[in-house]
Design an enzyme around this catalytic site. Structure first.
Site, mmCIF file in Angstrom:
data_model
loop_
_atom_site.group_PDB
_atom_site.id
_atom_site.type_symbol
_atom_site.label_atom_id
_atom_site.label_comp_id
_atom_site.label_asym_id
_atom_site.label_seq_id
_atom_site.Cartn_x
_atom_site.Cartn_y
_atom_site.Cartn_z
ATOM 1 N N GLY A 226 0.786 -1.236 0.000
ATOM 2 C CA GLY A 226 0.000 0.000 0.000
ATOM 3 C C GLY A 226 0.813 1.278 0.000
ATOM 4 O O GLY A 226 0.258 2.361 0.204
ATOM 5 N N GLU A 269 4.547 -6.219 1.847
ATOM 6 C CA GLU A 269 4.076 -6.731 0.549
ATOM 7 C C GLU A 269 3.876 -5.606 -0.446
ATOM 8 O O GLU A 269 2.757 -5.351 -0.889
ATOM 9 C CB GLU A 269 2.712 -7.413 0.718
ATOM 10 C CG GLU A 269 2.659 -8.552 1.665
ATOM 11 C CD GLU A 269 1.212 -8.809 2.129
ATOM 12 O OE1 GLU A 269 0.270 -8.109 1.703
ATOM 13 O OE2 GLU A 269 1.052 -9.718 2.939
ATOM 14 N N PRO A 270 4.919 -4.922 -0.825
ATOM 15 C CA PRO A 270 4.728 -3.816 -1.757
ATOM 16 C C PRO A 270 4.434 -4.302 -3.175
ATOM 17 O O PRO A 270 5.030 -5.277 -3.633
ATOM 18 C CB PRO A 270 6.069 -3.086 -1.717
ATOM 19 C CG PRO A 270 7.061 -4.150 -1.362
ATOM 20 C CD PRO A 270 6.334 -5.116 -0.471
ATOM 21 N N ARG A 272 2.558 -1.774 -5.959
ATOM 22 C CA ARG A 272 2.613 -0.528 -6.715
ATOM 23 C C ARG A 272 3.959 0.192 -6.569
ATOM 24 O O ARG A 272 4.532 0.653 -7.554
ATOM 25 C CB ARG A 272 1.500 0.382 -6.173
ATOM 26 C CG ARG A 272 1.433 1.758 -6.757
ATOM 27 C CD ARG A 272 0.487 2.620 -5.912
ATOM 28 N NE ARG A 272 -0.733 1.888 -5.583
ATOM 29 C CZ ARG A 272 -1.797 1.839 -6.376
ATOM 30 N NH1 ARG A 272 -1.801 2.508 -7.502
ATOM 31 N NH2 ARG A 272 -2.858 1.150 -6.028
ATOM 32 N N ARG A 308 -6.865 1.901 -15.063
ATOM 33 C CA ARG A 308 -6.925 2.582 -13.762
ATOM 34 C C ARG A 308 -7.799 3.842 -13.763
ATOM 35 O O ARG A 308 -8.556 4.055 -12.817
ATOM 36 C CB ARG A 308 -5.518 2.908 -13.234
ATOM 37 C CG ARG A 308 -4.695 1.661 -12.938
ATOM 38 C CD ARG A 308 -3.467 1.943 -12.094
ATOM 39 N NE ARG A 308 -3.851 2.319 -10.747
ATOM 40 C CZ ARG A 308 -3.785 3.525 -10.228
ATOM 41 N NH1 ARG A 308 -3.283 4.520 -10.923
ATOM 42 N NH2 ARG A 308 -4.189 3.750 -9.010
ATOM 43 N N CYS A 361 -15.895 1.156 -27.103
ATOM 44 C CA CYS A 361 -17.288 1.566 -27.213
ATOM 45 C C CYS A 361 -17.904 1.703 -25.829
ATOM 46 O O CYS A 361 -18.866 1.007 -25.497
ATOM 47 C CB CYS A 361 -18.043 0.541 -28.041
ATOM 48 S SG CYS A 361 -17.159 0.140 -29.546
ATOM 49 N N GLU A 362 -17.333 2.557 -24.991
ATOM 50 C CA GLU A 362 -17.837 2.771 -23.637
ATOM 51 C C GLU A 362 -17.594 4.228 -23.276
ATOM 52 O O GLU A 362 -16.503 4.751 -23.526
ATOM 53 C CB GLU A 362 -17.048 1.926 -22.619
ATOM 54 C CG GLU A 362 -17.055 0.436 -22.849
ATOM 55 C CD GLU A 362 -18.345 -0.237 -22.421
ATOM 56 O OE1 GLU A 362 -19.079 0.358 -21.605
ATOM 57 O OE2 GLU A 362 -18.595 -1.350 -22.901
HETATM 58 C C1 LIG Z 1 -2.726 -5.794 -3.727
HETATM 59 C C2 LIG Z 1 -2.090 -6.282 -2.506
HETATM 60 C C3 LIG Z 1 -0.832 -5.807 -2.142
HETATM 61 C C4 LIG Z 1 -0.099 -4.729 -2.904
HETATM 62 O O1 LIG Z 1 -0.706 -3.491 -2.761
HETATM 63 P P1 LIG Z 1 0.007 -2.177 -3.327
HETATM 64 O O2 LIG Z 1 -0.938 -1.075 -3.000
HETATM 65 O O3 LIG Z 1 0.157 -2.362 -4.791
HETATM 66 O O4 LIG Z 1 1.311 -2.049 -2.640
HETATM 67 C C5 LIG Z 1 -0.257 -6.348 -1.014
HETATM 68 N N1 LIG Z 1 -0.873 -7.308 -0.291
HETATM 69 C C6 LIG Z 1 -2.085 -7.785 -0.615
HETATM 70 C C7 LIG Z 1 -2.695 -8.841 0.219
HETATM 71 C C8 LIG Z 1 -2.739 -7.291 -1.724
HETATM 72 O O5 LIG Z 1 -3.947 -7.757 -2.032
#
Ligand SMILES: *Cc1c(COP(=O)(O)O)cnc(C)c1O
Length: 434
Positions: A226, A269-270, A272, A308, A361-362
């Site tokens: 996140g 868990e990065p 993005r 996005r 087409c949206e």
């Molecule tokens: C999507 C997700 C992430 C990555 O999120 P980012 O915002 O891209 O860093 C990490 N952990 C879990 C469980 C996710 O579903």
């Protein structure tokens, strides 16, 4: 004034027009140096000795990028069997995978256990299913520590009423099920949302740490992804201050390990943050028109290529690479050909508000609404910045449009094709002869 891509030396001497000529438009262009820098940022987010970054493969699963990410010492956060197949193909070992699953079949849980990866589930019902297929296994559980947030309601994944995580009220029942199936809980994890503030992230860290104290003998605590990336660089947005996060995180982690009486492994868990900024999506302006008070530039950047903006109203900075000779086509307003610009203030031509839309087409098929840009011409190339995360990975074949190619600019400035454009043949293959 320099453009964003000039500041980052993104193209390393290559010309977007030439790249598109060679590999077609639209085109995802990645930069290896930037990818590696972002991997190192996350690997070094804490100085705690057992600190691991699991890259969220769903964000971008191109094999060439995954190999680089592995070289940089990251492991993986896997959210489906298919992602595991991709990660294995890129060279990740099952022990470098943490499956974080929700609402999946017993077969998918069994697959993860069978290849020897660790699995996290996030409900009592999935815990029961996992117990049946992985009796005696070592598992993680995803909790909802009550902290949640994100840039859009669709990316909030923690807090009251979201679909993710086990609420702490159920811990007694969790313990019963762990006993029943002889499962060993080795880790707890959470993910509060995407694009959350540093403050919220650290609140989440504190919350899961205090929840973790209710379990003895954990080996891992995983705080989720996140991390914010600056999507408004043209307006001067700065990157997050990693040093500040590192300082606070270090204190929390070292203190916790001391209290807990055990040197655990801490994980993040990065997704993005790792891949967003290493890519620019190039597309071509094919039509220009006025409709009532609105101006439209029709491009090949439909939502089948880049979702996005359509899904999350996401903002992406746009750079303009004007067509040679001032454009062979029409202009909405006559003006002098300009040099490559991204920062609207940097040019002398009057800016105009324009909607950049795709060819699908949206009505929801747009890249920007009322964005101030110099007048566009047919043949101009546009660069959608910071397009590496949830870009190609969300691309689809709507309207039977082929998904674009992906190329990588290496550290030595070589250009390598890392995914071919779909062919129309590819798109028929699963229906052939049926
Ligand atoms: C999507 C997700 C992430 C990555 O999120 P980012 O915002 O891209 O860093 C990490 N952990 C879990 C469980 C996710 O579903």
């Amino acid at each position: 004034m320099n453009t964003v891509t000039q500041n980052f030396n993104f193209y390393q001497g290559h010309d977007p027009h030439e790249l598109v000529k060679e590999f077609g438009s639209p085109l995802y262009v990645y930069n290896e140096r930037i990818l590696r820098e972002r991997c190192r940022d996350m690997r070094n987010l804490s100085s705690y000795p057992k600190f691991v970054a699991n890259y969220a493969v769903k964000t971008n699963s191109n094999l060439s990028l995954l190999r680089i990410i592995r070289e940089e010492g990251l492991r993986t956060d896997i959210s489906s069997e298919g992602e595991a197949v991709a990660a294995l193909a890129a060279g990740f070992l099952p022990e470098e995978m943490l499956f974080i699953l929700n609402g999946v079949s017993a077969a998918e849980l069994a697959f993860a256990a069978k290849i020897g990866a660790t699995v996290s589930v996030d409900s009592l019902s999935q815990l029961e299913t996992l117990g049946k297929v992985n009796l005696g296994g070592r598992i993680f559980l995803r909790f909802n520590s009550g902290v949640g947030g994100g840039h859009h309601e669709k990316v909030v994944t923690g807090g009251d009423g979201t679909k993710f995580g086990i609420m702490p009220d159920y811990i007694a029942e969790v313990k019963k099920l762990l006993n029943k199936y002889d499962l060993k809980l080795i880790g707890v994890n959470q993910h509060v949302g995407s694009y959350v503030s540093d403050k919220l992230y650290l609140e989440g860290v504190s919350a899961i740490l205090s929840l973790a104290k209710q379990f003895e003998d954990l080996e891992y605590i995983d705080f989720g992804g996140g991390f914010v990336v600056p999507y408004h660089k043209q307006n001067g947005e700065k990157p997050i201050e990693l040093n500040k996060i590192r300082e606070r995180l270090d204190t929390l982690l070292f203190d916790f390990a001391k209290d807990y009486g055990k040197e655990l492994t801490f994980m993040i868990e990065p997704g993005r943050y790792i891949v967003a900024e290493c890519a620019v999506l190039l597309g071509t302006v094919h039509s220009l028109k006025n409709c009532g008070t609105k101006k439209y530039a029709g491009t090949d950047l439909g939502f089948s290529v880049f979702k996005r903006p359509t899904v999350y109203d996401a903002h992406h900075d746009i750079e303009l690479y004007p067509a040679a000779h001032g454009g062979e086509g029409r202009r909405v307003h006559p003006s002098e050909p300009s040099t490559s610009v991204s920062k609207p203030e940097a040019v002398s031509v009057p800016l105009e508000k324009i909607n950049i839309v795709g060819n699908q087409c949206e009505t929801g098929d747009f890249i920007t609404r009322d964005r101030e840009l110099p007048p566009l011409c047919e043949g101009d190339i546009l660069g959608v910045l910071d397009a590496g995360a949830y870009g190609y990975s969300m691309a689809c074949q709507y309207n039977h449009r082929a998904r674009p190619a992906e190329i990588l600019i290496g550290r030595d400035s070589s250009v390598k094709l890392i995914r071919r454009r779909d062919t129309y043949e590819d798109m028929l293959v699963n229906m052939k002869g049926l």
